[in-house]
Design a protein around this motif. Structure first.
Motif, PDB file in Angstrom:
ATOM      1  N   MET A 108       0.445  -0.921   0.154  1.00  0.00           N
ATOM      2  CA  MET A 108      -0.082   0.180  -0.146  1.00  0.00           C
ATOM      3  C   MET A 108       0.738   1.501  -0.294  1.00  0.00           C
ATOM      4  SD  MET A 108      -2.947  -1.394  -0.256  1.00  0.00           S
ATOM      5  CE  MET A 108      -3.876  -0.210  -0.318  1.00  0.00           C
ATOM      6  N   ASN A 109       0.451   2.215  -0.567  1.00  0.00           N
ATOM      7  CA  ASN A 109       1.296   3.789  -0.752  1.00  0.00           C
ATOM      8  C   ASN A 109       0.123   4.361   0.103  1.00  0.00           C
ATOM      9  OD1 ASN A 109       3.413   4.998  -1.367  1.00  0.00           O
ATOM     10  ND2 ASN A 109       2.700   5.701  -3.502  1.00  0.00           N
ATOM     11  N   ASP A 110       0.183   6.050  -0.905  1.00  0.00           N
ATOM     12  CA  ASP A 110      -0.902   7.352  -0.309  1.00  0.00           C
ATOM     13  C   ASP A 110      -2.063   6.903  -0.144  1.00  0.00           C
ATOM     14  OD1 ASP A 110      -0.618   9.699   1.243  1.00  0.00           O
ATOM     15  OD2 ASP A 110      -0.280  10.806  -0.575  1.00  0.00           O
ATOM     16  N   GLY A 111      -2.287   7.037   0.650  1.00  0.00           N
ATOM     17  CA  GLY A 111      -3.699   7.027   1.410  1.00  0.00           C
ATOM     18  C   GLY A 111      -4.491   8.995   1.765  1.00  0.00           C
ATOM     19  N   VAL A 112      -5.768   9.155   2.195  1.00  0.00           N
ATOM     20  CA  VAL A 112      -6.838   9.531   2.545  1.00  0.00           C
ATOM     21  C   VAL A 112      -8.063   9.477   3.148  1.00  0.00           C
ATOM     22  CG1 VAL A 112      -7.317  11.097   0.719  1.00  0.00           C
ATOM     23  CG2 VAL A 112      -6.955  12.750   2.613  1.00  0.00           C
ATOM     24  N   ALA A 113      -8.511  10.454   4.517  1.00  0.00           N
ATOM     25  CA  ALA A 113     -10.187  10.456   4.575  1.00  0.00           C
ATOM     26  C   ALA A 113     -10.723  11.101   3.585  1.00  0.00           C
ATOM     27  CB  ALA A 113     -10.800  10.145   5.803  1.00  0.00           C
ATOM     28  N   ASP A 114     -11.972  11.098   3.053  1.00  0.00           N
ATOM     29  CA  ASP A 114     -12.497  12.316   2.209  1.00  0.00           C
ATOM     30  C   ASP A 114     -13.663  12.540   3.550  1.00  0.00           C
ATOM     31  OD1 ASP A 114     -14.989  10.588   2.510  1.00  0.00           O
ATOM     32  OD2 ASP A 114     -15.319   9.616   0.331  1.00  0.00           O
ATOM     33  N   PRO A 115     -14.091  13.584   2.449  1.00  0.00           N
ATOM     34  CA  PRO A 115     -15.182  14.457   3.772  1.00  0.00           C
ATOM     35  C   PRO A 115     -16.462  13.511   4.302  1.00  0.00           C
ATOM     36  CG  PRO A 115     -14.357  15.890   1.550  1.00  0.00           C
ATOM     37  CD  PRO A 115     -13.825  14.720   0.943  1.00  0.00           C
ATOM     38  N   ALA A 116     -16.186  12.317   3.746  1.00  0.00           N
ATOM     39  CA  ALA A 116     -17.229  11.584   4.240  1.00  0.00           C
ATOM     40  C   ALA A 116     -17.170  10.779   4.567  1.00  0.00           C
ATOM     41  CB  ALA A 116     -18.634  11.151   3.150  1.00  0.00           C
ATOM     42  N   GLY A 117     -16.019  10.334   5.027  1.00  0.00           N
ATOM     43  CA  GLY A 117     -15.589   9.756   6.396  1.00  0.00           C
ATOM     44  C   GLY A 117     -14.819   8.836   5.680  1.00  0.00           C
ATOM     45  N   ARG A 118     -15.234   8.491   3.922  1.00  0.00           N
ATOM     46  CA  ARG A 118     -14.240   6.759   3.539  1.00  0.00           C
ATOM     47  C   ARG A 118     -12.757   7.356   3.471  1.00  0.00           C
ATOM     48  NH1 ARG A 118     -19.313   7.432   1.377  1.00  0.00           N
ATOM     49  NH2 ARG A 118     -18.591   9.674  -0.297  1.00  0.00           N
ATOM     50  N   PHE A 119     -12.099   5.923   3.305  1.00  0.00           N
ATOM     51  CA  PHE A 119     -10.790   6.189   3.650  1.00  0.00           C
ATOM     52  C   PHE A 119     -10.576   5.727   2.145  1.00  0.00           C
ATOM     53  CE2 PHE A 119      -6.331   4.108   4.276  1.00  0.00           C
ATOM     54  CZ  PHE A 119      -5.806   4.962   4.683  1.00  0.00           C
ATOM     55  N   TRP A 120      -9.745   6.467   1.853  1.00  0.00           N
ATOM     56  CA  TRP A 120      -8.923   5.834  -0.025  1.00  0.00           C
ATOM     57  C   TRP A 120      -7.247   5.609   0.031  1.00  0.00           C
ATOM     58  CZ3 TRP A 120     -12.669   6.583  -3.931  1.00  0.00           C
ATOM     59  CH2 TRP A 120     -13.985   6.729  -3.699  1.00  0.00           C
ATOM     60  N   ALA A 121      -6.835   4.205  -0.310  1.00  0.00           N
ATOM     61  CA  ALA A 121      -5.741   4.384  -0.673  1.00  0.00           C
ATOM     62  C   ALA A 121      -5.248   3.645  -1.851  1.00  0.00           C
ATOM     63  CB  ALA A 121      -5.688   4.067   1.050  1.00  0.00           C
ATOM     64  N   GLY A 122      -4.130   4.138  -2.570  1.00  0.00           N
ATOM     65  CA  GLY A 122      -4.046   3.441  -4.472  1.00  0.00           C
ATOM     66  C   GLY A 122      -2.463   1.914  -2.970  1.00  0.00           C
ATOM     67  N   SER A 123      -2.014   1.137  -4.251  1.00  0.00           N
ATOM     68  CA  SER A 123      -1.284   0.400  -4.138  1.00  0.00           C
ATOM     69  C   SER A 123      -0.159   0.507  -5.152  1.00  0.00           C
ATOM     70  CB  SER A 123      -1.756  -1.019  -4.130  1.00  0.00           C
ATOM     71  OG  SER A 123      -2.130  -0.877  -5.091  1.00  0.00           O
ATOM     72  N   MET A 124       1.107  -0.481  -4.795  1.00  0.00           N
ATOM     73  CA  MET A 124       2.537  -0.461  -5.813  1.00  0.00           C
ATOM     74  C   MET A 124       2.449  -1.416  -5.906  1.00  0.00           C
ATOM     75  SD  MET A 124       4.410   2.188  -4.782  1.00  0.00           S
ATOM     76  CE  MET A 124       6.170   1.908  -5.376  1.00  0.00           C
ATOM     77  N   ALA A 125       3.401  -1.768  -7.357  1.00  0.00           N
ATOM     78  CA  ALA A 125       4.311  -2.717  -6.859  1.00  0.00           C
ATOM     79  C   ALA A 125       5.811  -3.000  -6.378  1.00  0.00           C
ATOM     80  CB  ALA A 125       4.074  -3.735  -8.286  1.00  0.00           C
ATOM     81  N   TYR A 126       6.293  -3.605  -5.156  1.00  0.00           N
ATOM     82  CA  TYR A 126       8.009  -2.956  -5.242  1.00  0.00           C
ATOM     83  C   TYR A 126       8.769  -2.613  -6.356  1.00  0.00           C
ATOM     84  CZ  TYR A 126       6.580  -3.951  -0.300  1.00  0.00           C
ATOM     85  OH  TYR A 126       5.842  -3.810   1.332  1.00  0.00           O
ATOM     86  N   ASP A 127       8.784  -3.610  -7.726  1.00  0.00           N
ATOM     87  CA  ASP A 127       9.582  -3.307  -9.024  1.00  0.00           C
ATOM     88  C   ASP A 127       9.131  -2.170  -9.496  1.00  0.00           C
ATOM     89  OD1 ASP A 127       7.494  -4.833 -10.354  1.00  0.00           O
ATOM     90  OD2 ASP A 127       8.841  -6.328 -10.409  1.00  0.00           O
ATOM     91  N   GLY A 128       7.529  -1.839  -9.120  1.00  0.00           N
ATOM     92  CA  GLY A 128       6.866  -0.836 -10.073  1.00  0.00           C
ATOM     93  C   GLY A 128       6.358  -1.197 -11.549  1.00  0.00           C
ATOM     94  N   THR A 129       6.441  -2.431 -11.690  1.00  0.00           N
ATOM     95  CA  THR A 129       5.144  -3.274 -12.242  1.00  0.00           C
ATOM     96  C   THR A 129       4.192  -2.603 -13.196  1.00  0.00           C
ATOM     97  OG1 THR A 129       5.665  -5.678 -11.945  1.00  0.00           O
ATOM     98  CG2 THR A 129       4.315  -4.884 -13.255  1.00  0.00           C
ATOM     99  N   HIS A 130       4.271  -2.300 -14.153  1.00  0.00           N
ATOM    100  CA  HIS A 130       2.944  -0.734 -14.914  1.00  0.00           C
ATOM    101  C   HIS A 130       1.848  -2.375 -14.261  1.00  0.00           C
ATOM    102  CE1 HIS A 130       1.580   1.874 -17.761  1.00  0.00           C
ATOM    103  NE2 HIS A 130       1.172   0.880 -18.435  1.00  0.00           N
ATOM    104  N   GLY A 131       1.153  -0.842 -14.222  1.00  0.00           N
ATOM    105  CA  GLY A 131      -0.311  -1.616 -14.728  1.00  0.00           C
ATOM    106  C   GLY A 131      -0.543  -2.400 -13.008  1.00  0.00           C
ATOM    107  N   ALA A 132       0.134  -2.325 -12.466  1.00  0.00           N
ATOM    108  CA  ALA A 132       0.033  -3.432 -10.946  1.00  0.00           C
ATOM    109  C   ALA A 132      -0.350  -2.896 -10.190  1.00  0.00           C
ATOM    110  CB  ALA A 132       1.490  -4.248 -10.715  1.00  0.00           C
ATOM    111  N   GLY A 133      -0.612  -1.153  -9.853  1.00  0.00           N
ATOM    112  CA  GLY A 133      -1.336  -0.714  -8.869  1.00  0.00           C
ATOM    113  C   GLY A 133      -2.791  -0.854  -8.911  1.00  0.00           C
ATOM    114  N   SER A 134      -3.267  -0.799  -7.887  1.00  0.00           N
ATOM    115  CA  SER A 134      -4.925   0.040  -7.515  1.00  0.00           C
ATOM    116  C   SER A 134      -5.390   1.402  -6.618  1.00  0.00           C
ATOM    117  CB  SER A 134      -5.708  -1.525  -6.874  1.00  0.00           C
ATOM    118  OG  SER A 134      -5.721  -2.347  -7.555  1.00  0.00           O
TER     119      SER A 134
END
Length: 296
Positions: A108-134
């Motif tokens: 997992m990488n960066d993340g933040v809560a939105d004004p409605a109180g949900r939490f959003w966060a992104g991911s990445m491959a350790y080797d930077g594989t293209h298209g592997a993040g969500s």
């Protein structure tokens, strides 16, 4: 008119951090992480000398946190391969570990809560594989939903104050996306649109924040700069910071200061501004950070 300024940055914390990130101003303190060492810190310096306190140290990478509403000392965290609740005593209670189910080793990488109180966060491959993040959304009932895939290194996100617009950086491809969000359901309305596409040599978009005038501030990894864009994607100005890898930006909600975390990662000759927390004077204020409103 676009202009560039080399504001005088103050080194607030020379922590020698490898990958400081996720800076947020929460109540009367500035909170940030050192991702690869799994450490969470708070900084208080509104009165008296600067005081840095380590709040937690995990045995997995820690991408970002948001406070849990009505649970003092508790955080929701983008950590390791998923989303967890981090209690005041440092215990992790996992909600889900979706990156355990990916074909390449990821975190997992960066993340933040939105004004409605949900939490959003992104991911990445350790080797930077293209298209592997969500991109994931954690709802108020603790359900973790994959919202977008096919990304590479997901940073941000950052939200407009009314929660209807979300900005998302795909650092590896130099793109800042803007998504329309239904503030009631949290669903995306239509697909992401390209808000900014960076060219080679301009740096890579990393952490972001939205100010009180609805403009987007972007830390430019590799360029030693922070950029400010208006809501139409027009570059307003660039602030130079004397560290090659700024990673996150945070505007004080009641004072005209910009806080920037930076990294020593992949810096051959680091200086006190690399792997540090910096503060710069600016002409605008930020919006208070939101909390995750689940867990009741």
């Amino acid at each position: 008119m676009t202009y560039t300024a080399a504001a005088a940055a103050t080194v607030v914390v020379d922590g020698g951090y490898e990958l400081a990130e996720g800076g947020r101003w929460i109540d009367d303190r500035y909170v940030y992480v050192d991702i690869l060492s799994g450490r969470l810190f708070e900084l208080r310096h509104d009165t008296g000398p600067v005081a840095v306190r380590r709040l937690a140290r995990l045995d997995v990478p820690l991408g970002a946190v948001a406070p849990v509403e009505d649970r003092p000392g508790a955080w929701i965290a983008a950590a390791g391969t998923g989303i967890a609740l981090l209690t005041a005593d440092g215990t992790l209670e996992w909600l889900d570990r979706p990156e355990d189910r990916t074909p390449v080793p990821s975190r997992m990488n960066d993340g933040v809560a939105d004004p409605a109180g949900r939490f959003w966060a992104g991911s990445m491959a350790y080797d930077g594989t293209h298209g592997a993040g969500s991109l994931y959304r954690t709802d108020l009932d603790g359900t973790v939903v994959r919202v977008l895939d096919g990304l590479t290194i997901v940073n941000g996100p950052a939200f407009a104050a009314d929660g209807t617009a979300m900005y998302l950086a795909d650092t590896a491809v130099g793109t800042v996306l803007r998504c329309r969000v239904d503030p009631v359901s949290g669903d995306l309305v239509g697909g992401p649109e390209i808000f900014v596409q960076l060219r080679d040599g301009e740096g890579s978009p990393d952490g972001m924040t939205v100010d009180e005038e609805r403009c987007l501030w972007v830390a430019m990894w590799g360029a030693g700069a922070v950029r400010r864009y208006d809501p139409d994607g027009r570059l307003l100005h660039t602030v130079t910071v004397h560290a090659p890898h700024p990673t996150s930006v945070c505007l004080h909600p009641s004072d005209n200061r910009l806080f920037v975390t930076t990294a020593r990662y992949r810096v051959n000759s680091p200086t006190p501004t690399s792997g540090a927390v910096l503060s710069l004077p600016v002409a605008v204020r930020g919006v208070a950070a939101s909390s995750w409103r689940g867990g009741h």
